[in-house]
Write a protein that holds these residues in place. Sequence first.
Motif, PDB file in Angstrom:
ATOM      1  N   ASN A 180      24.217 -22.440  -2.732  1.00 10.59           N
ATOM      2  CA  ASN A 180      24.588 -23.276  -1.592  1.00 10.59           C
ATOM      3  C   ASN A 180      23.402 -23.626  -0.700  1.00 10.59           C
ATOM      4  O   ASN A 180      23.544 -23.711   0.520  1.00 10.59           O
ATOM      5  N   THR A 181      22.244 -23.855  -1.298  1.00  6.79           N
ATOM      6  CA  THR A 181      21.025 -24.106  -0.526  1.00  6.79           C
ATOM      7  C   THR A 181      20.341 -25.372  -1.014  1.00  6.79           C
ATOM      8  O   THR A 181      20.114 -25.533  -2.221  1.00  6.79           O
ATOM      9  N   TYR A 182      20.004 -26.259  -0.077  1.00  6.62           N
ATOM     10  CA  TYR A 182      19.345 -27.515  -0.433  1.00  6.62           C
ATOM     11  C   TYR A 182      18.880 -28.222   0.840  1.00  6.62           C
ATOM     12  O   TYR A 182      19.263 -27.832   1.950  1.00  6.62           O
ATOM     13  N   LEU A 183      18.074 -29.259   0.653  1.00  3.32           N
ATOM     14  CA  LEU A 183      17.669 -30.094   1.784  1.00  3.32           C
ATOM     15  C   LEU A 183      18.868 -30.952   2.186  1.00  3.32           C
ATOM     16  O   LEU A 183      19.453 -31.647   1.350  1.00  3.32           O
ATOM     17  N   GLY A 184      19.254 -30.891   3.449  1.00  5.25           N
ATOM     18  CA  GLY A 184      20.486 -31.515   3.888  1.00  5.25           C
ATOM     19  C   GLY A 184      20.405 -33.016   4.082  1.00  5.25           C
ATOM     20  O   GLY A 184      19.332 -33.615   4.148  1.00  5.25           O
ATOM     21  N   GLY A 185      21.592 -33.599   4.194  1.00  3.69           N
ATOM     22  CA  GLY A 185      21.748 -35.008   4.524  1.00  3.69           C
ATOM     23  C   GLY A 185      22.830 -35.124   5.574  1.00  3.69           C
ATOM     24  O   GLY A 185      23.024 -34.203   6.367  1.00  3.69           O
ATOM     25  N   LYS A 186      23.560 -36.213   5.578  1.00  3.43           N
ATOM     26  CA  LYS A 186      24.670 -36.362   6.518  1.00  3.43           C
ATOM     27  C   LYS A 186      25.752 -35.349   6.156  1.00  3.43           C
ATOM     28  O   LYS A 186      26.066 -35.150   4.983  1.00  3.43           O
ATOM     29  N   THR A 187      26.329 -34.696   7.159  1.00  7.31           N
ATOM     30  CA  THR A 187      27.307 -33.643   6.927  1.00  7.31           C
ATOM     31  C   THR A 187      28.499 -34.164   6.131  1.00  7.31           C
ATOM     32  O   THR A 187      29.061 -35.221   6.429  1.00  7.31           O
ATOM     33  N   ASP A 188      28.875 -33.394   5.095  1.00  5.27           N
ATOM     34  CA  ASP A 188      29.992 -33.748   4.225  1.00  5.27           C
ATOM     35  C   ASP A 188      30.946 -32.557   4.152  1.00  5.27           C
ATOM     36  O   ASP A 188      30.700 -31.583   3.440  1.00  5.27           O
ATOM     37  N   ILE A 189      32.034 -32.627   4.916  1.00 11.02           N
ATOM     38  CA  ILE A 189      33.021 -31.542   4.913  1.00 11.02           C
ATOM     39  C   ILE A 189      33.606 -31.359   3.520  1.00 11.02           C
ATOM     40  O   ILE A 189      33.989 -30.251   3.127  1.00 11.02           O
ATOM     41  N   GLY A 190      33.656 -32.435   2.731  1.00 14.84           N
ATOM     42  CA  GLY A 190      34.229 -32.380   1.384  1.00 14.84           C
ATOM     43  C   GLY A 190      33.491 -31.461   0.434  1.00 14.84           C
ATOM     44  O   GLY A 190      34.060 -31.015  -0.578  1.00 14.84           O
ATOM     45  N   ILE A 191      32.213 -31.152   0.727  1.00 21.40           N
ATOM     46  CA  ILE A 191      31.469 -30.209  -0.120  1.00 21.40           C
ATOM     47  C   ILE A 191      31.212 -28.902   0.637  1.00 21.40           C
ATOM     48  O   ILE A 191      30.252 -28.200   0.390  1.00 21.40           O
ATOM     49  N   ASN A 192      32.105 -28.615   1.577  1.00 19.93           N
ATOM     50  CA  ASN A 192      32.103 -27.330   2.284  1.00 19.93           C
ATOM     51  C   ASN A 192      30.938 -27.174   3.254  1.00 19.93           C
ATOM     52  O   ASN A 192      30.464 -26.064   3.488  1.00 19.93           O
ATOM     53  N   GLU A 193      30.472 -28.277   3.831  1.00 24.57           N
ATOM     54  CA  GLU A 193      29.509 -28.209   4.920  1.00 24.57           C
ATOM     55  C   GLU A 193      30.265 -28.165   6.246  1.00 24.57           C
ATOM     56  O   GLU A 193      31.445 -28.516   6.309  1.00 24.57           O
TER      57      GLU A 193
END
Length: 439
Positions: free
Chosen positions: A207-220
């Motif tokens: 569950n670790t990566y460089l982020g982008g716009k928050t996406d609740i659909g992928i559990n952010e």
Amino acid sequence: MRKIALLCFLLVFLQNSIRAQVVSFSKLDSLFLILEKNDRWMGSFAMSHDGKEIYKKSIGYADIAHDIPNQKSTKFRVGSISKMFTSVLVFMAVEDGLLSLNDTIEKYFPDVPNAEKITISNLLNHRSGIFNFTSNPLYLSWSTQSKTREELIEIINETKSVFEPNSKSEYSNSNYVLLTFILEDAFKKSYADLVSERIVNPLKLQNTYLGGKTDIGINESYSYKFTDTWKKESETDMSIPLGAGAMVSTPSDLNIFITSLFAEKLITQKSLDQMKTITDGYGMGIFQMPFYDKKGFGHNGGIDGFTSMLGYLPEDQLAFSVTSNGSRINNNDIVIAALSAYFNKPFELPSFQTITVTPEILKQYVGTYASKDIPLKITISHNENGLMAQATGQPSFPLEASATDTFEFQQAGVRLEFDAENNTMVLKQAGQVYNYTKE
């Protein structure tokens, strides 16, 4: 010899078994129950020993509007903990012969002030003198807008150096944005790909990566700020913080990362020793984190309404991490409680008792205060919810009354004591005391 080896193994096994039996986290469970009941904190915490997770807890909501709770797998923006990932990648580049810590940066950024004097080492331990662009009062006016590499370098270039390179240390996010671009040039790959190929995939981080716009659909998770209720924060565009603060992760993944770092699974012991050499309070992408007589290492982070903390105690092989998407307390209090529980040290559970102060009294404290101790003015204002404070160039924050003349912002450990008759105010934070007078 075999008998001696077997005896040593049994002793180590027995010691670990005793540790497992002695540790009780029931009081720590009570802390999280109190935090949840009093609406003080949302997020996740995890602790691991010798690479094995021994405690985890998640409370609050990833998305309040849709009643989506924080869970173990909920992913959070971790802010400046990203700098540890960037530092590790720099040392990987050094070990691969692509960079040297003594390289100056003028070949990458000829227009950066003092570029011919600033080394990669200076960027890593915040001794470059490059102005921290996120401290610019205008930063919040464009932080939600996408920026290109060229635009970010231009923003960094437009402010002159704040001190001569390597003469002292001062935290600057600009350093790690520039390191992001240096890494991309050295490896000829994007920072996102470098993190994935050199750290995430080898360690099997899920569950670790460089982020982008928050996406609740992928559990952010979204982040929140508390006024009278939790209100969703705006989102920094992740094209801006990059290797200085754009990573997304979970406490479990962060613990694997830092445990692997100290187990030499990412860089050599020589590189790690350089990374954790402290000069004027700064290592190279890492800080010291003491607990009683123990010496730990790690980093904290903050971006939007997210706050985080990651640490490791090498002698005890103990990793701990906090990721929060809404807080009215200091994460350090949670870490101290967790470590106290593990090492059987005393700690107090908070009561969060506050009082109501009449508007007539509150209005006496309104105004702008200046200090001879530090060049930071604080403006106190009053609204229907009580007092608000705002330091120069920083967002405002709510104050809670613990007495008629004493107010606190527990998230940052701030305590303000007013003397209306003399138009003075005392700021107490992190053991420091600053005297202010109303202008």
